[in-house]
Design an enzyme around this catalytic site. Structure first.
Site, mmCIF file in Angstrom:
data_model
loop_
_atom_site.group_PDB
_atom_site.id
_atom_site.type_symbol
_atom_site.label_atom_id
_atom_site.label_comp_id
_atom_site.label_asym_id
_atom_site.label_seq_id
_atom_site.Cartn_x
_atom_site.Cartn_y
_atom_site.Cartn_z
ATOM 1 N N SER A 141 -4.269 53.254 -12.379
ATOM 2 C CA SER A 141 -4.951 54.542 -12.229
ATOM 3 C C SER A 141 -4.531 55.224 -10.945
ATOM 4 O O SER A 141 -4.228 54.576 -9.929
ATOM 5 C CB SER A 141 -6.459 54.303 -12.206
ATOM 6 O OG SER A 141 -7.139 55.440 -11.723
ATOM 7 N N TYR A 177 -12.615 49.829 -7.447
ATOM 8 C CA TYR A 177 -11.832 50.066 -8.670
ATOM 9 C C TYR A 177 -10.350 50.282 -8.327
ATOM 10 O O TYR A 177 -9.456 49.689 -8.951
ATOM 11 C CB TYR A 177 -12.416 51.284 -9.379
ATOM 12 C CG TYR A 177 -11.696 51.734 -10.609
ATOM 13 C CD1 TYR A 177 -11.840 51.068 -11.822
ATOM 14 C CD2 TYR A 177 -10.876 52.867 -10.587
ATOM 15 C CE1 TYR A 177 -11.189 51.499 -12.968
ATOM 16 C CE2 TYR A 177 -10.221 53.302 -11.723
ATOM 17 C CZ TYR A 177 -10.379 52.622 -12.911
ATOM 18 O OH TYR A 177 -9.733 53.053 -14.042
ATOM 19 N N LYS A 198 -7.201 47.832 -9.373
ATOM 20 C CA LYS A 198 -6.034 48.311 -10.116
ATOM 21 C C LYS A 198 -4.752 47.996 -9.347
ATOM 22 O O LYS A 198 -3.757 47.530 -9.913
ATOM 23 C CB LYS A 198 -6.148 49.822 -10.362
ATOM 24 C CG LYS A 198 -7.212 50.216 -11.396
ATOM 25 C CD LYS A 198 -6.855 49.704 -12.786
ATOM 26 C CE LYS A 198 -7.803 50.213 -13.858
ATOM 27 N NZ LYS A 198 -7.537 49.571 -15.168
#
Lengths: 342, 342
Positions: free
Chosen positions: B126, B154, B158
């Site tokens: 992402s 997050y 990733k």
């Protein structure tokens, strides 16, 4: 202050321990105890005689419950499976470097959850995070913002742990800082199988009157740091305020950039041509290829802002080695000669 | 070819599945079966009616033994705990994003160890890997070699998984590729709590005749990708030769860079001023701050080299949404008006 050093019986861990004990303080607070956790017990009798020092030998993951029966104010996480081990045993590398670091971070996090101040956590990363991905070759000069594209499991593990340290810090679970250590030279002791081994052995063995070999072309550029400069960098990063450290991204410690030829020239200066004559020049293509992939020049404004400086030249590095390890240097080399005109 | 899509019942996973089934082939080989693994069963009846499709609902980590009772030729790993979940529950994020990905990679590795060709493994990373670390602010234009300094768990997860995918690939355990998806707009469905939610809702609700809100200043720059362009990027990366993909570092998929104002202008063009009048302008400082930290301009030569192109403009994105979701667009909006002079 109660301090835990993982990898504390190793060469750098012991040197860091000695420096901490001599200073007596860390980040302005007196040092009450120092725990050296490693696979083996520390061999340095002067270190273990100090009443502040304790040690625990064993696999770090297995040792964590014992170690965290007490609370730590600072952790220097130096323990790591090395590059060759990780390449030879993928699972061992993941366990020793990733899973153990994660478990150590979680143990620290539990301390904070129990109401203690977040532990000062130094993570020893490595210049091995830099490798040349075919799609993204490294720039000629590696900066603080150069994208690491690790080309070894060891480099991947170090880079991954940097990220975890940053996130545990962001969330307030620890007060973490990560610094990338340069290749350390001159390491004392015996030759090891590391590709970088010759960068110490090529000097260490001749200084002891023993033959050694330089397996790479003389014009190979390398980036090095002496043991004392490396330990000074670790402590400066650990003691920096969060503002001075700046953000949560790992920093590159300073590096002395030179060519292998310069190292041998310094050996001649320092120990005479008879020492340099002990260095053979049997090329090793595999080692040469690996070493050629390492970054050799750095621009590190964040380290400079912390007041950190690289070793001034390799002669100073050799002098430091001879002072620190007088028994490992044969008499003629122990008497530095006047520097001849170059 | 037997293909596993994790997160396969989600919006992107289902869309990817439909596209794969329609193409009938992946990397030149016919698709025999498609497994959609997700927390919930796929809701798209047209998808589940296809005899090639199977699904398994449940926690992915728990599902792995069942899933890997068979061998997979390709895995699209899209499943992930989202940003807000990871911020709210640190352990859940680590388990869902790190531990599960690691377990999935190891399951794939065991296939290879059993003598099968390394699985084609697409990892959905992402643009959230990019955040502005105070010491290393993001450049105005993010390039393929820009250093990610994630500022969310997050984003950290990733970025960490990208590294693991690269190393499992380097060692030959998988044939892995990671691509960073841009913010997808217009997402169908209902509003969610994501900070990026308004970038879809601001269009989707008015097109359905419902009020919505734009919580950020109109000149806020953003980088978006339509669902179709995103799925095309995923498939192009999965099907690229290793040489064309280049190295093992994650690539940035293409982004349409525009200002929020441009999105609303396109809404007026496409659905008339009455639709745009449904968009309120209640500022939300927290959302505005988060969105301002996201990179909005990219230079992505690696994506270009794969022939990938961003959506041409936001009008095309709205047209795509209306074609794909005719039932979600109220009659006046369903008839695109001639584009007025701007």
């Amino acid at each position: 202050m109660n301090i835990l050093i993982t990898g504390g019986a190793g060469f750098l861990g012991s040197r860091l321990a000695r420096e901490l004990l001599q200073r007596g303080r860390l980040a302005g607070r007196p040092i009450d105890s120092l725990m050296l956790a490693d696979l083996f017990a520390p061999g340095d009798a002067a270190l273990t005689r100090d009443p502040r020092v304790r040690s625990l030998a064993g696999d770090l993951m297995d040792s964590l419950p014992t170690l965290f029966a007490q609370r730590w104010d600072a952790v220097f996480h130096l323990a790591s499976a090395v590059s060759a081990e990780c390449e030879a045993d993928f699972d061992l590398g993941l366990r020793a470097n990733l899973d153990t670091t994660r478990a150590l971070l979680d143990a620290c996090r539990r301390q904070t959850a129990d109401g203690h101040a977040p532990v000062l956590f130094f993570f020893s990363s490595s210049v091995a995070v830099y490798g040349s991905d075919p799609a993204l070759p490294l720039p000629a000069v590696v900066g603080d913002d150069t994208l690491p594209t690790p080309q070894s499991s060891y480099g991947i593990h170090k880079f991954v742990c940097e990220q975890l340290v940053a996130d545990y810090t962001r969330k307030g679970h620890i007060d973490g800082r990560a610094a990338r250590l340069m290749t350390v030279s001159v390491r004392p002791g015996r030759p090891n199988g590391a590709a970088s081994g010759f960068l110490s052995g090529m000097l260490r063995e001749p200084l002891a009157g023993l033959p050694s070999n330089c397996p790479v072309p003389l014009d190979t550029p390398v980036a090095l740091s002496s043991p004392a400069t490396t330990v000074a960098g670790i402590l400066a990063v650990a003691e920096a305020s969060r503002e001075a450290f700046g953000g949560r991204t790992a920093i590159n410690l300073p590096a002395l950039s030179l060519r292998v030829r310069d190292m041998l020239d310094a050996l001649v200066d320092f120990a005479g041509p008879e020492a340099a004559a002990l260095v053979g020049h049997e090329p090793d293509a595999a080692t040469a290829r690996i070493v050629a992939g390492w970054p050799a020049r750095f621009d590190s404004p964040r380290a400079r802002a912390l007041g950190l400086q690289a070793d001034p030249d390799f002669h100073a590095v050799l002098r430091q080695y001879a002072q620190d390890h007088p028994d490992a240097v044969k008499p003629p080399a122990a008497r530095p000669r006047p520097t001849p005109a170059r």
